[in-house]
Enzyme design. Sequence first.
Site, mmCIF file in Angstrom:
data_model
loop_
_atom_site.group_PDB
_atom_site.id
_atom_site.type_symbol
_atom_site.label_atom_id
_atom_site.label_comp_id
_atom_site.label_asym_id
_atom_site.label_seq_id
_atom_site.Cartn_x
_atom_site.Cartn_y
_atom_site.Cartn_z
ATOM 1 N N PHE A 150 0.701 -1.211 -0.119
ATOM 2 C CA PHE A 150 0.040 0.037 -0.064
ATOM 3 C C PHE A 150 0.906 1.177 -0.146
ATOM 4 O O PHE A 150 0.477 2.446 -0.472
ATOM 5 C CB PHE A 150 -0.975 -0.060 1.207
ATOM 6 C CG PHE A 150 -0.417 0.155 2.442
ATOM 7 C CD1 PHE A 150 0.052 1.750 2.873
ATOM 8 C CD2 PHE A 150 0.231 -0.475 3.225
ATOM 9 C CE1 PHE A 150 0.511 2.053 3.927
ATOM 10 C CE2 PHE A 150 0.943 -0.108 4.593
ATOM 11 C CZ PHE A 150 0.716 1.245 4.870
ATOM 12 N N LYS A 174 -1.046 -7.203 -9.720
ATOM 13 C CA LYS A 174 -1.932 -7.567 -8.682
ATOM 14 C C LYS A 174 -1.515 -6.396 -7.215
ATOM 15 O O LYS A 174 -0.589 -6.691 -6.498
ATOM 16 C CB LYS A 174 -1.825 -8.615 -7.842
ATOM 17 C CG LYS A 174 -3.207 -9.187 -7.113
ATOM 18 C CD LYS A 174 -3.557 -8.424 -6.125
ATOM 19 C CE LYS A 174 -2.915 -8.593 -4.860
ATOM 20 N NZ LYS A 174 -3.346 -7.465 -3.779
ATOM 21 N N GLU A 177 -4.914 -4.057 -2.347
ATOM 22 C CA GLU A 177 -6.249 -3.748 -2.317
ATOM 23 C C GLU A 177 -6.725 -2.572 -1.519
ATOM 24 O O GLU A 177 -7.721 -1.839 -1.855
ATOM 25 C CB GLU A 177 -7.223 -4.914 -1.889
ATOM 26 C CG GLU A 177 -6.981 -5.203 -0.597
ATOM 27 C CD GLU A 177 -5.529 -5.824 0.188
ATOM 28 O OE1 GLU A 177 -4.799 -6.016 -0.959
ATOM 29 O OE2 GLU A 177 -5.425 -6.284 1.180
ATOM 30 N N SER A 227 4.960 -7.076 3.514
ATOM 31 C CA SER A 227 5.663 -7.360 4.842
ATOM 32 C C SER A 227 6.286 -8.656 4.644
ATOM 33 O O SER A 227 6.162 -9.599 3.817
ATOM 34 C CB SER A 227 4.489 -7.389 5.510
ATOM 35 O OG SER A 227 3.585 -8.530 5.385
ATOM 36 N N CYS A 282 9.657 1.706 3.672
ATOM 37 C CA CYS A 282 10.631 0.597 3.943
ATOM 38 C C CYS A 282 11.945 1.316 4.180
ATOM 39 O O CYS A 282 12.612 0.509 4.926
ATOM 40 C CB CYS A 282 10.554 -0.428 2.872
ATOM 41 S SG CYS A 282 11.172 0.381 1.340
ATOM 42 N N GLU A 382 8.971 -4.270 13.443
ATOM 43 C CA GLU A 382 9.000 -3.006 12.259
ATOM 44 C C GLU A 382 7.449 -2.165 12.819
ATOM 45 O O GLU A 382 6.526 -2.933 12.579
ATOM 46 C CB GLU A 382 8.909 -3.435 10.901
ATOM 47 C CG GLU A 382 8.609 -2.426 9.837
ATOM 48 C CD GLU A 382 8.318 -2.979 8.428
ATOM 49 O OE1 GLU A 382 7.579 -3.893 8.164
ATOM 50 O OE2 GLU A 382 8.883 -2.357 7.473
HETATM 51 P P1 NAD Z 1 1.332 -6.439 2.957
HETATM 52 O O1 NAD Z 1 2.442 -7.597 2.978
HETATM 53 O O2 NAD Z 1 0.212 -6.674 4.090
HETATM 54 O O3 NAD Z 1 0.621 -6.756 1.444
HETATM 55 C C1 NAD Z 1 1.618 -6.473 0.223
HETATM 56 C C2 NAD Z 1 1.032 -7.388 -0.748
HETATM 57 O O4 NAD Z 1 0.445 -8.730 -0.445
HETATM 58 C C3 NAD Z 1 -0.633 -6.707 -1.121
HETATM 59 O O5 NAD Z 1 -0.690 -6.734 -2.309
HETATM 60 C C4 NAD Z 1 -1.478 -7.917 -0.456
HETATM 61 O O6 NAD Z 1 -2.890 -7.785 -1.148
HETATM 62 C C5 NAD Z 1 -0.721 -9.090 -0.564
HETATM 63 N N1 NAD Z 1 -1.035 -10.112 0.369
HETATM 64 C C6 NAD Z 1 -1.353 -9.774 1.710
HETATM 65 N N2 NAD Z 1 -1.405 -10.869 2.366
HETATM 66 C C7 NAD Z 1 -1.295 -11.718 1.549
HETATM 67 C C8 NAD Z 1 -1.312 -13.444 1.567
HETATM 68 N N3 NAD Z 1 -1.633 -13.977 2.813
HETATM 69 N N4 NAD Z 1 -0.898 -14.203 0.454
HETATM 70 C C9 NAD Z 1 -0.441 -13.314 -0.840
HETATM 71 N N5 NAD Z 1 -0.994 -12.177 -0.795
HETATM 72 C C10 NAD Z 1 -0.988 -11.499 0.058
HETATM 73 O O7 NAD Z 1 2.088 -5.239 2.912
HETATM 74 P P2 NAD Z 1 1.535 -3.808 3.068
HETATM 75 O O8 NAD Z 1 1.157 -3.517 4.444
HETATM 76 O O9 NAD Z 1 0.948 -3.523 1.916
HETATM 77 O O10 NAD Z 1 3.083 -2.926 2.942
HETATM 78 C C11 NAD Z 1 3.817 -2.569 4.008
HETATM 79 C C12 NAD Z 1 5.143 -3.610 3.945
HETATM 80 O O11 NAD Z 1 5.817 -3.528 2.834
HETATM 81 C C13 NAD Z 1 6.157 -3.203 4.997
HETATM 82 O O12 NAD Z 1 6.578 -4.300 5.825
HETATM 83 C C14 NAD Z 1 7.194 -2.583 4.230
HETATM 84 O O13 NAD Z 1 8.490 -2.691 4.984
HETATM 85 C C15 NAD Z 1 7.205 -3.352 3.067
HETATM 86 N N6 NAD Z 1 7.622 -2.653 1.831
HETATM 87 C C16 NAD Z 1 9.209 -3.194 1.778
HETATM 88 C C17 NAD Z 1 9.813 -2.312 0.390
HETATM 89 C C18 NAD Z 1 11.253 -3.034 0.411
HETATM 90 O O14 NAD Z 1 11.537 -2.738 -0.899
HETATM 91 N N7 NAD Z 1 11.874 -3.989 1.072
HETATM 92 C C19 NAD Z 1 9.346 -1.362 -0.028
HETATM 93 C C20 NAD Z 1 8.038 -0.945 0.465
HETATM 94 C C21 NAD Z 1 7.110 -1.543 1.502
#
Ligand code: NAD
Length: 498
Positions: A150, A174, A177, A227, A282, A382
């Site tokens: 997000f 994808k 959401e 995450s 991040c 985090e």
């Molecule tokens: P998230 O893991 O909740 O969601 C990321 C994506 O995964 C979304 O599209 C979501 O719909 C999908 N998703 C969620 N649960 C799932 C599941 N069980 N199976 C398959 N897909 C699933 O992350 P978020 O809250 O949207 O983003 C924040 C996180 O992203 C933080 O931990 C941040 O550090 C990380 N991040 C990392 C970087 C990097 O380059 N290392 C960059 C930006 C964000």
Amino acid sequence: MTHQVPLFINGEFIQSTSTQKLPVLNPATQQLLAEVPMATPVEVEQAIASAKEAFKTWRNVPVPERARLMMRYQALLKEHHDELGELLSQDTGKTFEDAKGDVWRGIEVVEQAANIPSGMMGETAENVAGGVDTNSYVQPLGVCVGITPFNFPAMIPLWMFPLAIACGNTFILKPSEQVPLTPVRLIELLVEAGVPKGVVQLIHGGKDQVETLLKHPDTRAASFVGSSAVGRHIYETGTASMKRVQCMTGAKNHSVIMPDANKVQVLNSLVGSSVGAAGQRCMAISVAVFVGDSKEWVNELKDRLAEIHPGAWNDSAAGYGPLINKAAKERVLGFIKAGKAEGATCLLDGSDVVVEGYPDGNWVGPTLFTDVNEEMSIYREEIFGPVLCCVTVDTLEEAIALVNRNPYGNGTSMFTQSGGAARKFQHEIEVGNVGINVPIPVPLPFFSFTGWKGSFMGDLHAYGKQAIRFYTETKTVTSRWTYQETESKQLNLTINLK
Ligand code: NAD
């Protein structure tokens, strides 16, 4: 009627037939902006089938043509930069300037994708044996998939599909959401730039849709940003299905402050990098490590942080926006409570911050903890909120050891006037993106984004040369051609006959 977020399948924006929908809310007001459908299994299947079919022709489109698509796309993204920034600030809550920065960092990757011909060059060696030459070529993989978080709804999708497509692949995005509006607009502009039917697809959903994409026999590679917990699941599921997978995941980024550093630069940098974007980056700095006498600056840091206030996307004086949703706010407040209970000193507490005119926003004010140790949850986890933890150590060696003990390795920075200290730090630190007198060291797209340890799963990193390798396969051709007298005669005959 509430706006229904479309899917983009087989060259058409369509309304999903799914009855399963989630609300898209403005996090400053809770206003319902749209509803996002969870794509049905049939729709996911159609997207994969269309991408597979389009790959047959797209892979053969000359690489300069693919580069020109990216040039047109870059121009359109620039033309619509303000509009994209406004849209992005609605569903993320980011301030307008921050939202424009999110778009800009994506545009820079499109510029790199426009330079794809040189990235697709292989290697050649003549006479590896008598009359034998070897050439390597890079070729696209097929249907690639991107799953994005997000917190950067423009930059992170743009880390992925422009390069994947420029390499000759087709792509299924994808997005999160929670913030689907900007990704839809990014695809609309790609269509305007002339992307052929089927080369890109957009589907919405969560776990079920992602699992289908990862396990399907017709997909080849998946890029994930999000995450660590979800990333681990995606890495295991994707690799178990023999996909090429890269996962850029969570972080705990330390900034090491030496006593000889420029104090003004340190304070400005710590304020911006810890609470900017509400700490939902991040690469946010979430731990400040004060070495020796630099700990004397903590009270000034507190005063500087206290001057920053969160506010709505349309408040030009706001330092940053709201947390993405109510659950994220509750989670951050839970960490602030836990930090106090575990014995850290809360010098500045943003738990009860009020933003006038926006009583329903997911606000958390700047929060500063001192006396933090490695056992505390506020240090280990985090937090993904505007919370900065301060740790004190006596020497640079101790600071380096502390950072290296941390399981994450996304980014780190150090502030010093000493070249020797900086050299030691950059050489010994076990973190993939390092800043020296630069607080958030996100490399530009002609490098790659090289998170390490618990912040990354895979072999090849996002954007830059490594991403081109990620989205391509290398083919090595060894050939022997011998020149014969009879052959030359035949050649002359053919020419004479003409
Ligand atoms: P998230 O893991 O909740 O969601 C990321 C994506 O995964 C979304 O599209 C979501 O719909 C999908 N998703 C969620 N649960 C799932 C599941 N069980 N199976 C398959 N897909 C699933 O992350 P978020 O809250 O949207 O983003 C924040 C996180 O992203 C933080 O931990 C941040 O550090 C990380 N991040 C990392 C970087 C990097 O380059 N290392 C960059 C930006 C964000």
